[in-house]
Structure formats: structure tokens, C-alpha cells
Design a protein around this motif. Structure first.
Motif, mmCIF file in Angstrom:
data_model
loop_
_atom_site.group_PDB
_atom_site.id
_atom_site.type_symbol
_atom_site.label_atom_id
_atom_site.label_comp_id
_atom_site.label_asym_id
_atom_site.label_seq_id
_atom_site.Cartn_x
_atom_site.Cartn_y
_atom_site.Cartn_z
ATOM 1 N N PRO A 419 -3.602 5.308 18.595
ATOM 2 C CA PRO A 419 -4.464 6.083 19.497
ATOM 3 C C PRO A 419 -5.751 6.538 18.828
ATOM 4 O O PRO A 419 -6.716 6.856 19.508
ATOM 5 C CB PRO A 419 -3.591 7.278 19.871
ATOM 6 N N ASP A 529 4.591 17.206 12.462
ATOM 7 C CA ASP A 529 4.775 17.181 13.905
ATOM 8 C C ASP A 529 4.892 15.765 14.448
ATOM 9 O O ASP A 529 5.603 15.510 15.405
ATOM 10 C CB ASP A 529 3.574 17.857 14.587
ATOM 11 N N ALA A 530 4.145 14.862 13.826
ATOM 12 C CA ALA A 530 4.056 13.512 14.380
ATOM 13 C C ALA A 530 5.320 12.710 14.106
ATOM 14 O O ALA A 530 5.810 11.995 14.973
ATOM 15 C CB ALA A 530 2.842 12.796 13.825
ATOM 16 N N LEU B 2 -5.781 12.651 31.826
ATOM 17 C CA LEU B 2 -5.011 12.483 33.048
ATOM 18 C C LEU B 2 -4.516 13.823 33.562
ATOM 19 O O LEU B 2 -4.433 14.052 34.776
ATOM 20 C CB LEU B 2 -3.829 11.568 32.758
ATOM 21 N N GLN B 10 -3.630 11.268 40.243
ATOM 22 C CA GLN B 10 -2.627 10.695 39.327
ATOM 23 C C GLN B 10 -1.781 9.679 40.065
ATOM 24 O O GLN B 10 -1.419 8.631 39.536
ATOM 25 C CB GLN B 10 -1.735 11.800 38.773
ATOM 26 N N THR B 14 -0.856 5.827 39.247
ATOM 27 C CA THR B 14 0.526 5.363 39.140
ATOM 28 C C THR B 14 0.767 4.187 40.081
ATOM 29 O O THR B 14 1.394 3.193 39.714
ATOM 30 C CB THR B 14 1.483 6.509 39.464
ATOM 31 N N ALA C 150 5.577 7.735 22.355
ATOM 32 C CA ALA C 150 4.958 8.298 21.155
ATOM 33 C C ALA C 150 3.455 8.344 21.298
ATOM 34 O O ALA C 150 2.798 9.261 20.795
ATOM 35 C CB ALA C 150 5.353 7.464 19.938
ATOM 36 N N MET C 151 2.888 7.363 21.985
ATOM 37 C CA MET C 151 1.443 7.367 22.137
ATOM 38 C C MET C 151 1.008 8.452 23.114
ATOM 39 O O MET C 151 -0.052 9.051 22.970
ATOM 40 C CB MET C 151 0.952 5.993 22.581
ATOM 41 N N HIS C 154 1.815 11.711 21.021
ATOM 42 C CA HIS C 154 1.325 11.685 19.638
ATOM 43 C C HIS C 154 2.402 12.045 18.633
ATOM 44 O O HIS C 154 2.147 12.723 17.646
ATOM 45 C CB HIS C 154 0.138 12.620 19.451
ATOM 46 N N SER C 155 3.614 11.655 18.891
ATOM 47 C CA SER C 155 4.688 11.986 17.961
ATOM 48 C C SER C 155 5.899 11.119 18.256
ATOM 49 O O SER C 155 6.091 10.666 19.384
ATOM 50 C CB SER C 155 5.060 13.456 18.107
ATOM 51 N N THR C 160 9.125 17.469 19.280
ATOM 52 C CA THR C 160 7.696 17.566 19.560
ATOM 53 C C THR C 160 7.364 16.904 20.881
ATOM 54 O O THR C 160 6.561 17.416 21.663
ATOM 55 C CB THR C 160 6.899 16.887 18.433
ATOM 56 N N TYR C 164 5.743 18.772 24.014
ATOM 57 C CA TYR C 164 4.466 18.342 24.570
ATOM 58 C C TYR C 164 4.573 18.148 26.077
ATOM 59 O O TYR C 164 3.739 18.609 26.852
ATOM 60 C CB TYR C 164 4.033 17.034 23.893
ATOM 61 N N GLN C 168 2.811 20.379 29.207
ATOM 62 C CA GLN C 168 1.855 19.740 30.065
ATOM 63 C C GLN C 168 2.128 20.001 31.543
ATOM 64 O O GLN C 168 1.244 19.873 32.376
ATOM 65 C CB GLN C 168 1.975 18.254 29.773
ATOM 66 N N LEU C 170 3.789 19.351 35.309
ATOM 67 C CA LEU C 170 4.075 18.168 36.105
ATOM 68 C C LEU C 170 2.855 17.261 36.146
ATOM 69 O O LEU C 170 1.850 17.576 36.768
ATOM 70 C CB LEU C 170 4.464 18.584 37.518
ATOM 71 N N VAL C 171 2.939 16.156 35.441
ATOM 72 C CA VAL C 171 1.864 15.170 35.480
ATOM 73 C C VAL C 171 2.498 13.833 35.816
ATOM 74 O O VAL C 171 3.509 13.454 35.235
ATOM 75 C CB VAL C 171 1.138 15.078 34.123
ATOM 76 N N LEU C 172 1.905 13.150 36.761
ATOM 77 C CA LEU C 172 2.443 11.865 37.163
ATOM 78 C C LEU C 172 1.838 10.810 36.256
ATOM 79 O O LEU C 172 0.659 10.489 36.362
ATOM 80 C CB LEU C 172 2.030 11.613 38.616
ATOM 81 N N ARG C 173 2.623 10.293 35.345
ATOM 82 C CA ARG C 173 2.084 9.304 34.419
ATOM 83 C C ARG C 173 2.728 7.957 34.694
ATOM 84 O O ARG C 173 3.935 7.815 34.573
ATOM 85 C CB ARG C 173 2.396 9.702 32.981
ATOM 86 N N PRO C 174 1.923 6.951 35.024
ATOM 87 C CA PRO C 174 2.512 5.629 35.210
ATOM 88 C C PRO C 174 3.249 5.163 33.960
ATOM 89 O O PRO C 174 4.315 4.554 34.055
ATOM 90 C CB PRO C 174 1.311 4.740 35.527
ATOM 91 N N LEU C 177 6.641 6.635 33.751
ATOM 92 C CA LEU C 177 7.496 6.085 34.797
ATOM 93 C C LEU C 177 8.099 4.754 34.343
ATOM 94 O O LEU C 177 9.311 4.527 34.431
ATOM 95 C CB LEU C 177 6.666 5.894 36.067
ATOM 96 N N GLU C 312 -4.756 5.777 31.421
ATOM 97 C CA GLU C 312 -4.667 7.181 31.067
ATOM 98 C C GLU C 312 -5.644 7.597 29.981
ATOM 99 O O GLU C 312 -6.001 8.764 29.888
ATOM 100 C CB GLU C 312 -3.237 7.507 30.617
#
Lengths: 677, 224, 314
Positions: A419, A529-530, B2, B10, B14, C150-151, C154-155, C160, C164, C168, C170-174, C177, C312
Motif C-alpha cells: 500500500p 501493530d502491523a 471510502l 459505497q 460494491t 491486511a491491505m 494495514h496489519s 489490530t 481497525y 471504522q 459500518l462501511v460497505l467495502r467490496p 465482501l 477503494e
């Protein structure tokens, strides 16, 4: 002791061992009491000197001038050289423990032992000298010494035509590779005004010339290391050499090529470009996958291990490729992570591959079998070899808590740092390469389940295997040494990373201080953390978990009733089981063969002998599968055809007429005279 | 990034990813009836996305496009194809590619390539849907890949239709739809195309006894 | 110190509840198939009975065969120790990230397959060969899904990641999913459920996992069975806690923990129902259809990864 004295000792001891082996024609016992101990001493000295250089992070240049006054031999000890010295030393020590027992079967062979000892000594000298050489001359001399002597070791049992063929192929490819390396040095020397590495480092290179030097380096060192499609010699030459030499070749010589590559690209060229990394990453991913797919199809144990060397070289170069991408795009810390992962895997592969080759040698010596299909049940006959071979299998399959896992984990962690990159395409491609690595790892595990399950478990398939017994004490000890190191380097990764920091510090000026920032228990490549991995705690946890289950068993066990009883294996009521009912190596990999079918050129042979009078009832069926390397058809044959076509053209000038030849000389002379004016 | 978008935006993203997934599913599917079903789902997803984009951008004529898409691509054409397949009696034949895994890998490569190509375009736009340009391009190219990798005419028609889905999706994503006239015209074309294909299937089968388009090579004048 | 105690309790809970989860899935399945369900305690009774039984070893069994049940159970237990179950603040979670977790399962599988080949019957070899083939295909799919995760977060550390995703909202992330779908498929393949493997069959043409453990008896079998149930629960907890993390305890007060335990129970029950429905609706696949199933998982994971990068971030 001064460094120069130590270095001389390190280089002279294997030479002495080589010379001493001439005594063995009269006294074969001297092989055990003089030649191998000298080799072992040189190994220990190399570990000592290399370890000292690495841990104290010293850099020292030494100049010898033997004979020619204008041609000095530059030697340089820096942490990178120290690391590889130590690595060669460890394996050489193990091999010299293993050798005395192993070469006994050659004592009454057709070839004199002295030849074996002589070339082994020179071979080790060559390898040690390559990693300390600091100018192109001494590097190439040492490189050729290494290549030529190993050629003689490959063809040691030359009464076998296949060995001679393998040896010739090896020699040919080694020389082509050496030529390419020489050209690469030539580019650097041309711009840098001098053949010493010092001058080359300072060479002002345009990107084009740097790329040319890099490409030549990849070709030359890649040929030695076994990058696909330049690997063809490897599965031919490694298996036919005596096993302890195979261990040296697969375990160490390939690493010397890796050393050369790192020295060339990270040190001499210096400014790596990210596009090189991408190219390398793609080649390396293909190499890794290709190696393991071909390994799966082998049933000659040593050939299988040789293909696994191809795979592991792929993994090492994946790390190097990632490192270049990150260095080239301005993330030196992440680049360092990739480099550390690659170096760590280099060390690990040296350990477990030598271990496995030594194990294969022990099996070969005791049972005279190389074919997996004929082995079986060896664990009961050779318990110690079996145990250490198992450790080797676990390590190479990258399973925690052994060493192979740590380096693959670090490689994964490097790949996961994408990333950070600004290029979206790279962000997409690198995880795919990492998934290829995951596939490779899983297939390697499948392959070693096959190897261990077929060879060491189950029932013996042939009489010779059934009658085999444990190898001699020295041979077991050599394997034990490597197995223990596999475990130690797996449990204490922070120590190794700390040592490798010295290497990266001297190479690129960067260290991976974050990796060990949380103490010796925690390996945290980027930040806590990572990602974090605590190998010591995992090891302790595993022991505790076993203890916990024992406790559960103790609590739940009703007193005195749960004894173990031995009985016959369930045979479905079909009559006694015979060893031939077991799964064979071919059968084991059949599903994989079907799934990845386009990866090989499969030749199947089936013979049926029908029962007399019963035309539909086969009395005997023989089935054989052979997977041919597709690079022969798609890479080598076209080259050969091209060569043939070209030579046919060129041969036209060979008219056979004397006056024509005189005319050629005449024209050449004229041309030269014109050129120099 | 996002996380800062409202939930329905969003959802647009999706859904875009799901449209791409249906394209992959079409590539991998080797039975013709499920293939038509997936195609119908793709039409539905595209329609829902269009409706969401309409809601997001406040362009009400997009609702009409969405309704038209549902009617045509999620219902009528799949129904038509389904009927054809039944009448031709080929609903149990294998229509798959020769190496489905290889085709999928090529597909993944195409998506990355589209992303690479679309990146400069995306810089110009500020709308939420700019990121879906790469996806819609990928749907177009995946449709083409399906056309190339399949030998049977029905599968090719589905591939073609899904390619058209990609084009429509691109129009919606990049410029919030084409002018209504153009869109109606295209929809009509697709409809007529589907009908003509239907007639052609029978013709092809009658003349060469198969729906395998590789057999059409025999129409070439060169002797083999 | 309190945290470590909590980790220990969570681990014990994992072990204790694993048979219950399997029993729950079985019960729902029975309901769906109009059969009478056994008691929810039946797996515990089975385990107790097996522990009490005498171990019968083949004459041909080597030490590997005897050590394997302990190694499998140990590695699985260790895996359970690093997965956040009720509380996200788990000190043990830092010991191993999700890649190491995959490594633990790989270790267990390695020994399982070796043990299958140890006695030298055709069945064992068959099971090992199939198991290793399937896992070889499942591994890249799993890691690809994990990479996506992980991407996004970031972990690779589970704690973690969950932190994370919780922070965050409720986020709809393809990407998530598709990663979820992929992990579901991989989980089914790795835990040997229908349609990849049928844990209830002993038919030589179809069995995979059962073929490898055919020669086990007594406490050895009990340990392996327990480990299998534990593995199923770990996959379940992974899926519900990563993709639906709401309700997990973020601080270790008694009240939060109690609530979290209730929520996790509920989520697992729902997942169990889904699993049972899936197993009822689908039929066991032919062995050579399994690669297609896993290629689907890989494609899903790949699309998840690509949509993360394209949609994203870019």
C-alpha cells in the motif's frame, strides 16, 4: 590473530586437504583421519572468521601480490562476505563430518578416492575465495575454480554415460554463465576505470548501461543459481554427484551465485531501478512455482531435491526482487526488509537443503536406492536419519516453528507493504506474486509429505530397503548439527535479523532496526501493530499445548484401562496387506498432475501382460509416468536449432581451399591496419 | 477515503465490484443455463447501480434507463435465450472454455491492465463513480475474452451481451449516462440483435449441424 | 497478568465449546433434513468414551503415528490461543499473526497427512494425497483473502485488524465482501465440510479426512476429533469476528466481556445455521470438481484484492 592470517588459513586449509588427498591412494584410511578433518577445520575457520566479520561489522581489504607485479589480488572482508563465509563454513563442517562415513563405499570403487578428495578441497577453496574476492580477476578465477572442480565432482562416477552427459551440460552452461558475468564486469570496469570492485563501485553509469550490466548479471548468476529457464543443468548435475558433494552444490554453490548477484546489483551497481525488481519478481515467481511443480513429479529422491533448490532460489529472488522494487521507489526501509528476508532464506535453504541431501545420501548408502517408489519404512530402520530428515522436511515446507517459516513469513510481510507504493499496477501485481509464493509453499508441503511418507513411513517396498540399517555415527552427527541449526534459526529469528542488519548496513546504509525493537522475543518487521511473530513463544506455546493435552488425557483417563495394544492393520477383510498396496509416489501426485497438467509434458507408459487363455484378465500391469521439462522444448531446442542454422551459414566460408584461407588472413590484416590508423 | 463516502455511494462501488464478479463467473461457467442466469444477474446489478447513480446525481432520466435495463437485460433477453436453449435442446451441453483457470488468470491480468489504462482518465473526473471506469472497461474486455475463449454460439452471444453491459455501465459511470435518444437506440439494437441471433442459431444449426462456431471454418473457400 | 489469565480462559472456552458448535451445526442439519437430532452434549460423550477406550496400534505404526494426534491438537490449540474470541485485547494475539495462524494449520495438516501414510494402507495414502492437493489450492486463496484484509487494515495482526474495522464503523467495502465469500469457501474446504468432504462418510471413493484417520482409535482418535471440531470453531470465530466485529469486548471489564460472549454466541449460532443450510442444499462434489470450487475461492479473493486497489484506494 590478524585477519589476514585468518583469511589465509581459511583459504589454505581446504587446499591442504586437497593436496593431502593424494596420500589416500596408499592409505585410504587417511581420508578419514586427514583429508576430511582438514576440510572440517577450514569450515570451522570460515565460520569463525565470517562470524567475527559479520557480528563486529568490520570491513577490511587485503592485497596479495603473487607473482605478477601489476596484477594484485584484492580480497575484501565485509559483513556480506562474512555472512556467506559463515554459511559456507557451516555446511562444509557438516559435510566433513558426513564424508568419512559416506565415502567408504567409494574405497573399493573404480575411481580413486584421491580424485574425490582433491576436487572437493579445491571446490571449497573456490567457493570461499569467490565471496572474499574484491576484483574482477580474482573473482573470475575463483568462480572458474569453483565451476571446473564441481564439474569433475559431477562426473566422478564417469563410467555412467548419463553422468557424463549431465557433466557436459553443466560445464557448458557454467561457462556460458561465466562469460555473461565477465561481460557484466566488463561494462562496470569500462565505466569505472579498473577491475577492482572499488573502481567499479565508483563507476558513473547511465541507466541503460546499468541495465545492461544488470541483465548480464541476472543471466550469468541466474544460470548458476538456477533461475527458470536457465536451470536445466541443475536437476541433471546435482543428483549424479556423490551426496556430500550434492549437499555442497545445492546447499552452498547456489548461494555463492546469490552472493554474486547481491554483490553486483546492490553493491557494485548500487542504484537499483524498480523496473529491474519487477522483472526479477516475475522471473522468480515463475521459478519458484516451476521448481516445485517439477519436484512433485520426480521420484528420484536427489533429483527431486534438486528441483526444490530451483524452487527455493525462486523464493530467495522473490525477496530480492521486492527489495529492489522498494529501494527503487524510495522506501529503503522496506527494501531492507526484502533483502533481509532473502538473505535469511539463503541461510535457511543452505541448512535444510544440505540436511536433506545428506539424509538422501545416508539412505542411498544404506539401501542403494534413489528411487522413492522402491523405498518405504526407513524410519524404523534408520531412526536418527529419519528424525533429522523429518526436521529438514518440516523446515523446507515452511512450517512453524522451524527456520523456513520465518524467512517466508518475512517475504510475505515485505509483499504486504505494497500500500505504500504509488503505482497501482505494482500494488496489484505484488500480492499476486505473494499468492504464487503461498501456492509454492503449499505444494512444497505436499511434496515433502510425499517424500517422507513414501520413503520413511509405511512398509519397505524392496528387500534392500528392508535390510538397511542406521548410517554411521559421523553421518548422523552431521545431520544432527544441521537439524539443530534449523530449529535454532527458527526459534531465534531476532538474533539472525540483528546479524543481517550488519550486512544491510554495510551494503545500503540501512538497517531494519524496527524488526527487533521490541526485544529478542518479538519479530516485528515494520511495527508491532502491523505484524508480529514471537517464535520463542510459539515454541514454548507448542510445548505447553502438548502438556495441556497430556493433562486433559490424564484427567479424563479412567484408571488403568487405557493401555495401548498392538494389532494388525485393518485390511478390509481382504487378506494380508502387502507393501505393494501402498500409495506410490506417482499415485500420490496424481491429482496434482491432473490439475496442473499443462505445466509438464507428461509421458505415460503402460504395459499389460495378459494371462494366457484369459485375454481380458491382465496378469501384470506396469505403469510409468515421466514428466519432461517443458523448457527443453520451448527454450533450449529453439536455441539449438538457431545455432545449427547459423553454423550452417557460417560454415560456407570454410571452403577447404588453402588460398581462400590465406586471403582471409590477408583481409583481416588489412582491416586491422586500417583500424589502428 | 471510502469511509468518508455516504453509504449508497459505497453501495455503488460494491455493486460495481459485483458486476465485475459476474463477468468472471460468466468466464468460468461452462453450463449454458446457469450462464444465462448469471447474465440476468449482471443485468440486474447494472440496473440497480444505474438507479443508485440516478439517486446520487439527481438525474431522473437515469431511472428510466435502469427500468429499461431490467426489462431488457435482466428479464427479456435471458428469457429469450433460455427459451432458445430449451428449443434447441442444448441445455445440457458443455459450453466451457478449454482451460478455465488460464482464462481466469488472463481475466485478472486484463483487470489490472484496465486499471493501468484508466488511471489517467480517472484523474480528470471528480465524481464518485470515476473509479468504476476501470471496472466497466474490464467488463467490456472480459466480454471480449469470453467471445474469444468460447466455441459455442450461445456462449458467444452471452459474451457479447455482457460486453454491451460493460459499455452501458461505462456510460453510466463516466458521464452519468448517454443522451436518452442514444440509449433508446442502443437498447433497441440489442433487442433486435438478440432476436436476430435467435433466428441465426436455427439457421447455423440447419446448415452445419452444430452450434460450434469453429465449424464455421468450413465455410471458408480454402481447402484444408 | 490479568490479560494473560483472560487469554487462558478464552482458550479454555474455545476448547470447551468446540464440540458444542459441531453439535449445533449437526442439530440444525437434522432439523432441516427432518431427522431427530442427537443431544447437544453427544460430542462430549463421544470424546469421553473415546478417551476411555483402549488404543489399538497397527504393528506397522511408527512414532510419527503416535506423536501426530498430540501435534495436531497442540498446533490447533495454539491457533485457538491467538484468535480473539470474546475480547479483542488479547496479549497472545501478538505472538502470531494471521499468516502464522495459517502456518499452524499447515503444520497440523502436514503431520495428519504423514500419519495417513504411516501404516501403509492404500486408504491412508489416498486421503493424504487428496488432502494435500486440496490444501495446496486452498492456501493461495486463503492468503489472498488475508492479504486483502491486511491491505485494508494495514496489519496482519488479528487484534489490530479487528480494532481497525471496529473503529471504522459500518462501511460497505467490496473488498471485504469478496474476502468474506472467499474465506467461507476456503473454510469449508479446510475444515472438510460438504461439498468438499463429508465428515460423516466412510466411502472410499469420497472420503478425504476420514481416510487419513482410519487407523486411529481411543484417545488418539479423540484428540484428532477434538482438533477437527476446534478448527471448525476457529474458522467460524475468525469469520464472525473479523467481518462482523460488532459486540466484541474492547476493554476487559466483566460487563463488556459478558455482553461480548453473548453476542459471539449469537453470531456463531447464525453462522452454524448458515453452514447447516449450505450442507443440506449442496451435494458432495466429485473430487475433480473441488479444484473448480477452490479456483472460485481464489477468483473471489483476487476480485476482492483488485476492487480494494481499484475502487477503494485509487
Amino acid at each position: 590473530m590478524s585477519t589476514s592470517f585468518l583469511l589465509t588459513t581459511v583459504l589454505v586449509l581446504p587446499l591442504l586437504s586437497a593436496v593431502a588427498s593424494f596420500t589416500t591412494d596408499r592409505q585410504p584410511a587417511l581420508m578419514r583421519w586427514l583429508v576430511f578433518p582438514l576440510l572440517g577445520l577450514s569450515g570451522l575457520a570460515a565460520v569463525w572468521l565470517g562470524g567475527q566479520t559479520l557480528l563486529q561489522s568490520t570491513t577490511e581489504t587485503l592485497i596479495y601480490s603473487p607473482g605478477l607485479p601489476w596484477l594484485h589480488w584484492h580480497f575484501r572482508l565485509d559483513p556480506l562476505a562474512g555472512f556467506f563465509l559463515a554459511l559456507i563454513g557451516i555446511v562444509t563442517t557438516a559435510v566433513s563430518l558426513f564424508g568419512p562415513g559416506y565415502v567408504r563405499e567409494f574405497e573399493h570403487g573404480k575411481q580413486p578416492l584421491s580424485v574425490l578428495g582433491f576436487f572437493t578441497g579445491l571446490f571449497v577453496t573456490g567457493m570461499l575465495m569467490v565471496v572474499v574476492a574484491a576484483d574482477a580477476f580474482s573473482f573470475m578465477v575463483a568462480w572458474e575454480l569453483m565451476s571446473l572442480t564441481s564439474y569433475f565432482l559431477v562426473v566422478y562416477q564417469h563410467q555412467n554415460a548419463a553422468n557424463r552427459r549431465a557433466g557436459f551440460l553443466y560445464l557448458l552452461m557454467a561457462e556460458v554463465g561465466a562469460l555473461s558475468i565477465m561481460l557484466s564486469f566488463g561494462v562496470l570496469a569500462g565505466f569505472g576505470d579498473g577491475f577492482s570492485f572499488e573502481a567499479m563501485r565508483a563507476a558513473p553509469l547511465s541507466l541503460t548501461w546499468a541495465s545492461i550490466a544488470f541483465a548480464l548479471g541476472v543471466f550469468g548468476f541466474g544460470m548458476k543459481a538456477g533461475l527458470v529457464p536457465l536451470h536445466a543443468w541443475l536437476p541433471e548435475a546435482h543428483p549424479v554427484a556423490p551426496s556430500h558433494v550434492s549437499a555442497l552444490m545445492s546447499g552452498v554453490m547456489l548461494k555463492v551465485a546469490v552472493y554474486g548477484f547481491i554483490r553486483l546489483s546492490f553493491d557494485l551497481i548500487g542504484d537499483v531501478h524498480w523496473a529491474w525488481g519487477v522483472a526479477l519478481l516475475i522471473i522468480a515467481s515463475i521459478t519458484a512455482l516451476f521448481g516445485v511443480l517439477y519436484a512433485l513429479m520426480q521420484h528420484d529422491l536427489k533429483r527431486l531435491l534438486a528441483y526444490h533448490s530451483v524452487e527455493n532460489i525462486g523464493i530467495i529472488f522473490i525477496g530480492l526482487g521486492l527489495s529492489m522494487i522498494f529501494y527503487g521507489t524510495g522506501y529503503p526501509l522496506l527494501g531492507t526488509l526484502g533483502l533481509v528476508a532473502a538473505l535469511y532464506h539463503t541461510l535457511n535453504h543452505a541448512l535444510f537443503k544440505s540436511l536433506l541431501f545428506l539424509g538422501a545420501g545416508a539412505v542411498l548408502q544404506r539401501s542403494h536406492e534413489r528411487d522413492l517408489e522402491r523405498m518405504g519404512g526407513l524410519l524404523k530402520r534408520m531412526p536418527w536419519t529419519g528424525l533429522f530428515f523429518l526436521i529438514g522436511c518440516i523446515s523446507i515446507s515452511a512450517l512453524p516453528p522451524f527456520n523456513g517459516f520465518v524467512s517466508e513469513w518475512l517475504t510475505f510481510q515485505t509483499a504486504l507493504q505494497v500500500p505504500n507504493l504509488s503505482s497501482g499496477v505494482l500494488r496489484a501485481v505484488i500480492p499476486i506474486a505473494a499468492a504464487t509464493l503461498a501456492l509454492t509453499g503449499a505444494l512444497a508441503a505436499a511434496c515433502f509429505v510425499k517424500v517422507y511418507g513414501i520413503a520413511f513411513l509405511g512398509q519397505a517396498r524392496t528387500r534392500r530397503v528392508r535390510r538397511s540399517s542406521e548410517a554411521s555415527r559421523g553421518m548422523v552427527l552431521a545431520q544432527a548439527l544441521l537439524a539443530v541449526l534449523c530449529l535454532l534459526f527458527g526459534i531465534f529469528p531476532t538474533a539472525v535479523v540483528n546479524a543481517l542488519n550488519h550486512v544491510t548496513q554495510s551494503l545500503t546504509g540501512q538497517t531494519l532496526s524496527t524488526a527487533t525493537a521490541h526485544g529478542w522475543l518479538w519479530l516485528t518487521p515494520v511495527s508491532a501493530d502491523a505484524a508480529s511473530y514471537s517464535a520463542p513463544l510459539v515454541f514454548v506455546g507448542m510445548l505447553l499445548a502438548l502438556l495441556a493435552w497430556a493433562l486433559v488425557f490424564y484427567v479424563l483417563r479412567p484408571a488403568g484401562r487405557a493401555q495401548t495394544r498392538r494389532g494388525d492393520t485393518w485390511d478390509c477383510g481382504f487378506g494380508p496387506l502387502s507393501p505393494r498396496m501402498q500409495y506410490t509416489s506417482t499415485a500420490f501426485t496424481m491429482p496434482i498432475r491432473q490439475i496442473f497438467a499443462p505445466a509438464w509434458r507428461i509421458h505415460e507408459e503402460q504395459e499389460r501382460e495378459m494371462q494366457p487363455g484369459l485375454p481380458l484378465e491382465p496378469a501384470q500391469i506396469r505403469y510409468q509416468v515421466h514428466a519432461e521439462d517443458i523448457t527443453w522444448k520451448w527454450f533450449y531446442l529453439p536455441i539449438v536449432q538457431l545455432l545449427h542454422a547459423t553454423t550452417r551459414r557460417v560454415s560456407r566460408i570454410q571452403t577447404g581451399n588453402l588460398r581462400h584461407y590465406l586471403a582471409y588472413s590477408f583481409v583481416t590484416l588489412l582491416l586491422l591496419l586500417w583500424l589502428i590508423t | 477515503m471510502l469511509e468518508q463516502l455516504p453509504l449508497y455511494e459505497q453501495a455503488i462501488l460494491t455493486l460495481a465490484a459485483m458486476v465485475m464478479f459476474t463477468s468472471f463467473a460468466l468466464l468460468a461457467q461452462n453450463r449454458v443455463v446457469p450462464m444465462i442466469h448469471i447474465f440476468a444477474w449482471q443485468g440486474l446489478l447494472v440496473a440497480v447501480t444505474t438507479a443508485l447513480v440516478a439517486f446520487d446525481s439527481g438525474k431522473h432520466d437515469l431511472y428510466l434507463s435502469a427500468i429499461m435495463t431490467i426489462a431488457l437485460k435482466a428479464l427479456f433477453i435471458p428469457w429469450l435465450l433460455h427459451r432458445l436453449v430449451k428449443r434447441l435442446g442444448i441445455d445440457r451441453e458443455e459450453h466451457g472454455a478449454e482451460h478455465p483457470a488460464t482464462v481466469l488468470m488472463i481475466g485478472a491480468g486484463l483487470v489490472i491492465f484496465c486499471y493501468y489504462v484508466a488511471q489517467p482518465i480517472e484523474q480528470l473526473s471528480a465524481s464518485v463513480t470515476r473509479n468504476t471506469i476501470a471496472i466497466s472497461m474490464a467488463v467490456v474486455l472480459l466480454g471480449m475474452l469470453m467471445l474469444i475463449s468460447r466455441g459455442k454460439a450461445v456462449a458467444q452471444v452471452v459474451g457479447f451481451m455482457s460486453l454491451e453491459n460493460g459499455l452501458f455501465f461505462a456510460a453510466v459511470a463516466a458521464t452519468h449516462g448517454m443522451p436518452m435518444v442514444v440509449e433508446l437506440g442502443v437498447a433497441f439494437d440489442v433487442l433486435v440483435g438478440a432476436v436476430i441471433f435467435g433466428v441465426f442459431f436455427f439457421q447455423i444449426r440447419d446448415s452445419i449441424d452444430s452450434l460450434d462456431v469453429d465449424q464455421l471454418n468450413r465455410l471458408s473457400e480454402q481447402d484444408e | 497478568m490479568n490479560d494473560w489469565l483472560l487469554a487462558l480462559i478464552e482458550m479454555a472456552l474455545f476448547v470447551a465449546l468446540a464440540p458444542l458448535f459441531s453439535a449445533w451445526v449437526k442439530r440444525v442439519k437434522c432439523w432441516l433434513q427432518n431427522r431427530r437430532a442427537p443431544s447437544l452434549l453427544q460430542p462430549y460423550r463421544d470424546l469421553r468414551r473415546l478417551f476411555a477406550k483402549q488404543v489399538v496400534l497397527s504393528h506397522n505404526a511408527s512414532p510419527v503415528f503416535r506423536a501426530t494426534p498430540y501435534i495436531i491438537a497442540g498446533a490447533t490449540l495454539l491457533a485457538a490461543a491467538v484468535v480473539p474470541f470474546i475480547s479483542v485485547n488479547l496479549p497472545t494475539a501478538a505472538i502470531a499473526d494471521v499468516i502464522v495462524l495459517a502456518g499452524f494449520f499447515a503444520l497440523a495438516r502436514f503431520f495428519q497427512a504423514l500419519a495417513g501414510m504411516d501404516v501403509g494402507t492404500a486408504f491412508g495414502g489416498m486421503g493424504s494425497s487428496r488432502e494435500m492437493t486440496i490444501s495446496a489450492l486452498a492456501e493461495p486463496a486463503m492468503l489472498m483473502a488475508v492479504f486483502t484484509l491486511a491491505m485494508v487494515a494495514h496489519s496482519t495482526n488479528l487484534s489490530t485488524v479487528i480494532d481497525y474495522l471496529l473503529a471504522q464503523g459500518l462501511v460497505l467495502r467490496p473488498s471485504l465482501l469478496f474476502a468474506l465469500l472467499s474465506l467461507l469457501l476456503v473454510g469449508i474446504a479446510e475444515t472438510g465440510r460438504i461439498p468438499v468432504d463429508n465428515p460423516a462418510t466412510h466411502l472410499e471413493l469420497t472420503m478425504i479426512h476420514e481416510a487419513m484417520i482410519l487407523e486411529y482409535s481411543g484417545r488418539h482418535l479423540a484428540l484428532i476429533e477434538w482438533a477437527v471440531q476446534l478448527k471448525l470453531l476457529i474458522y467460524g470465530v475468525l469469520i464472525v469476528n473479523i467481518f462482523f466485529p460488532w459486540g466484541i469486548a474492547t476493554h476487559n471489564s466483566l460487563h463488556a466481556l459478558a455482553v461480548a460472549a453473548g453476542v459471539v454466541f449469537f453470531k456463531l449460532m447464525v453462522l452454524g445455521v448458515l453452514l447447516a443450510v449450505g450442507e443440506t442444499v449442496l451435494a458432495k462434489m466429485r473430487l475433480f470438481r473441488v479444484p473448480a470450487f477452490l479456483v472460485l475461492a481464489l477468483t473471489l479473493a483476487l476480485i476482492g484484492l483488485l476492487s480494494h486497489i481499484i475502487l477503494e484506494v485509487g
